[in-house]
Design a protein around this motif. Sequence first.
Motif, PDB file in Angstrom:
ATOM      1  N   UNK A   1       0.817  -1.201   0.000  1.00 56.10           N
ATOM      2  CA  UNK A   1       0.000   0.000   0.000  1.00 56.10           C
ATOM      3  C   UNK A   1       0.853   1.254   0.000  1.00 56.10           C
ATOM      4  N   UNK A   2       0.182   2.383   0.119  1.00 62.17           N
ATOM      5  CA  UNK A   2       0.857   3.677   0.185  1.00 62.17           C
ATOM      6  C   UNK A   2       0.499   4.322   1.519  1.00 62.17           C
ATOM      7  N   UNK A   3       1.438   5.073   2.084  1.00 60.53           N
ATOM      8  CA  UNK A   3       1.206   5.761   3.355  1.00 60.53           C
ATOM      9  C   UNK A   3       1.541   7.230   3.192  1.00 60.53           C
ATOM     10  N   UNK A   4       0.734   8.096   3.766  1.00 54.23           N
ATOM     11  CA  UNK A   4       1.017   9.530   3.694  1.00 54.23           C
ATOM     12  C   UNK A   4       2.161   9.857   4.651  1.00 54.23           C
ATOM     13  N   UNK A   5       3.180  10.536   4.124  1.00 54.25           N
ATOM     14  CA  UNK A   5       4.332  10.881   4.960  1.00 54.25           C
ATOM     15  C   UNK A   5       3.999  12.023   5.919  1.00 54.25           C
TER      16      UNK A   5
ATOM     17  N   UNK B   1      -6.484  12.532   2.238  1.00 53.62           N
ATOM     18  CA  UNK B   1      -6.889  13.232   3.468  1.00 53.62           C
ATOM     19  C   UNK B   1      -6.295  14.641   3.520  1.00 53.62           C
ATOM     20  N   UNK B   2      -4.961  14.742   3.287  1.00 50.77           N
ATOM     21  CA  UNK B   2      -4.299  16.031   3.551  1.00 50.77           C
ATOM     22  C   UNK B   2      -3.420  16.512   2.393  1.00 50.77           C
ATOM     23  N   UNK B   3      -3.432  15.807   1.253  1.00 51.65           N
ATOM     24  CA  UNK B   3      -2.611  16.137   0.079  1.00 51.65           C
ATOM     25  C   UNK B   3      -1.115  15.996   0.331  1.00 51.65           C
ATOM     26  N   UNK B   4      -0.734  15.363   1.459  1.00 49.97           N
ATOM     27  CA  UNK B   4       0.688  15.128   1.735  1.00 49.97           C
ATOM     28  C   UNK B   4       1.263  14.106   0.757  1.00 49.97           C
ATOM     29  N   UNK B   5       2.619  14.004   0.690  1.00 47.65           N
ATOM     30  CA  UNK B   5       3.241  13.045  -0.227  1.00 47.65           C
ATOM     31  C   UNK B   5       3.097  11.606   0.260  1.00 47.65           C
ATOM     32  N   UNK B   6       2.948  10.682  -0.681  1.00 46.32           N
ATOM     33  CA  UNK B   6       2.769   9.266  -0.325  1.00 46.32           C
ATOM     34  C   UNK B   6       4.073   8.510  -0.481  1.00 46.32           C
ATOM     35  N   UNK B   7       4.227   7.453   0.329  1.00 44.60           N
ATOM     36  CA  UNK B   7       5.345   6.550   0.087  1.00 44.60           C
ATOM     37  C   UNK B   7       4.894   5.105   0.196  1.00 44.60           C
ATOM     38  N   UNK B   8       5.711   4.218  -0.373  1.00 45.44           N
ATOM     39  CA  UNK B   8       5.321   2.807  -0.478  1.00 45.44           C
ATOM     40  C   UNK B   8       5.516   2.097   0.865  1.00 45.44           C
ATOM     41  N   UNK B   9       4.542   1.254   1.187  1.00 42.04           N
ATOM     42  CA  UNK B   9       4.587   0.441   2.409  1.00 42.04           C
ATOM     43  C   UNK B   9       4.677  -1.033   2.000  1.00 42.04           C
ATOM     44  N   UNK B  10       5.386  -1.843   2.799  1.00 45.37           N
ATOM     45  CA  UNK B  10       5.629  -3.246   2.419  1.00 45.37           C
ATOM     46  C   UNK B  10       5.206  -4.201   3.526  1.00 45.37           C
ATOM     47  N   UNK B  11       5.044  -5.445   3.109  1.00 47.11           N
ATOM     48  CA  UNK B  11       4.949  -6.537   4.064  1.00 47.11           C
ATOM     49  C   UNK B  11       6.067  -7.500   3.666  1.00 47.11           C
ATOM     50  N   UNK B  12       7.247  -7.283   4.251  1.00 49.77           N
ATOM     51  CA  UNK B  12       8.412  -8.048   3.807  1.00 49.77           C
ATOM     52  C   UNK B  12       8.369  -9.479   4.347  1.00 49.77           C
ATOM     53  N   UNK B  13       8.673 -10.461   3.481  1.00 48.53           N
ATOM     54  CA  UNK B  13       8.860 -11.830   3.994  1.00 48.53           C
ATOM     55  C   UNK B  13      10.260 -11.925   4.609  1.00 48.53           C
ATOM     56  N   UNK B  14      10.644 -13.100   5.109  1.00 51.52           N
ATOM     57  CA  UNK B  14      12.015 -13.285   5.589  1.00 51.52           C
ATOM     58  C   UNK B  14      12.958 -13.209   4.382  1.00 51.52           C
ATOM     59  N   UNK B  15      13.961 -12.382   4.499  1.00 55.75           N
ATOM     60  CA  UNK B  15      14.919 -12.215   3.394  1.00 55.75           C
ATOM     61  C   UNK B  15      16.318 -12.431   3.965  1.00 55.75           C
ATOM     62  N   UNK B  16      17.124 -13.248   3.279  1.00 53.60           N
ATOM     63  CA  UNK B  16      18.474 -13.506   3.789  1.00 53.60           C
ATOM     64  C   UNK B  16      19.521 -12.816   2.919  1.00 53.60           C
ATOM     65  N   UNK B  17      20.702 -12.609   3.527  1.00 57.81           N
ATOM     66  CA  UNK B  17      21.821 -12.046   2.757  1.00 57.81           C
ATOM     67  C   UNK B  17      22.154 -12.956   1.576  1.00 57.81           C
ATOM     68  N   UNK B  18      22.091 -14.268   1.814  1.00 60.22           N
ATOM     69  CA  UNK B  18      22.457 -15.233   0.758  1.00 60.22           C
ATOM     70  C   UNK B  18      21.525 -15.104  -0.449  1.00 60.22           C
TER      71      UNK B  18
END
Length: 421
Positions: A21-25, A41-58
Amino acid sequence: MSASTLDVPTTTRRSFGNAVGLTCRACGARQELGPFYACIECFGPLEVRYDFPTITREQIEAGPKSIWRYQPLLPVPADIAAIPNTDPGFTRLVKADNLARELGIKTLWVKDDSGNPTHSFKDRVVAVALSAARELGKTVLACPSTGNLANAVAAAAARAGIRSVVFIPENLERPKVITTAVYGGTLVAVRGNYDDVNKLASEIAGEEEDWAFVNVNVRPYYAEGSKTLAYETAEQLGWRLPEQVVIPVASGSQLTKVDKGFTELGELGLVEPTPYRIFGAQATGCSPVAQAFRDGHDVVRPVKPDTIAKSLAIGNPADGPYVLDTCRRTGGAVEDVSDDEVRDGIQLLARTEGIFAETAGGVTIATLKKLLETGQLDPDAETVVFNTGDGLKTLDAVADRVGPAATIDPSYPDFVAADLA
Ligand SMILES: Cc1ncc(COP(=O)(O)O)c(C=O)c1O
């Protein structure tokens, strides 16, 4: 029509990876993913929101040698590496021992983004914006630009086989005009400065529904591309965060997204979440954020730019207040340097490290020097500076200062007479 009621074409694939989704900053309100860039709601700038899975360096290390190794952390589909794009990133991190010695700093690195396909960090943001444009069913890639973005948009659109329309201030450096036009898109020179061009682009974006203005109506996705600078820096340091970074500021997007990238790496357990300080760099001829920082203000008062650092010449920076917040929160600062110091900075980096930066890099190196001289930067803390563009694009900045030591005939006596041995 309000932003939330815009129809998204049914042909749209709308795959944004782990983005949810997007979240108002400004007010924190949440919105669904889509062609939206201002909060309902307020015309503020939006940014991307995530639901990250487990991520490894490998997993990351096994990925492609481009920004797409970080696909799970970006708003792009899982098969992004297989879709035509300019595949930027994985640029070198140079240990700058000679420059460190000259400036009296212990450990210094230069993240050299002049090695990207169109020779600036803008290829990172445009690659993500192009993906979003596709997912949203847009057919034209467009932008207002101070020069480097023009290069990146024109090249990415050419590679993707779609039309580009790029708007620039008419007084841009000639090499940036040529290295945009060569890709064959539509290039429009506008009588006015960047802020005038940006205003025009916003008007057109409101009318042309099929157009993706990378830094206007798909800005939330575009801005995420800058996080890859933070990811790469940490990975190249051996999965560690640096203690200090110095970043050039135009709109301020890159600086705030590097902060977001470092934070995410810590939250995901990919690095130890150690503290870091973020410093912003501007040219005095266009330094609205540095001025607000010095004055202790939360708002950034727009200025009329007058500097050789044209790539940073945004008088009314969209992310200015967020830069102030980021630098204050992390214990950093925002400083500015004169055009002569910018030229000195370009030459200093070239002379000590063999890296030829454009004027934005000159701003960054000169600001690094000033921050050290004024005791704002810790000379004992590990520091990374970002060189975001290539000196070949802004040759005029130093053209009067450099040249041959002598002009001689092709004869040994002439060489001896010139006293060069
Ligand atoms: C070479 C270079 N560095 C840095 C920046 C600053 O980018 P931002 O607008 O994200 O602050 C720009 C912006 O155009 C640029 O061209």
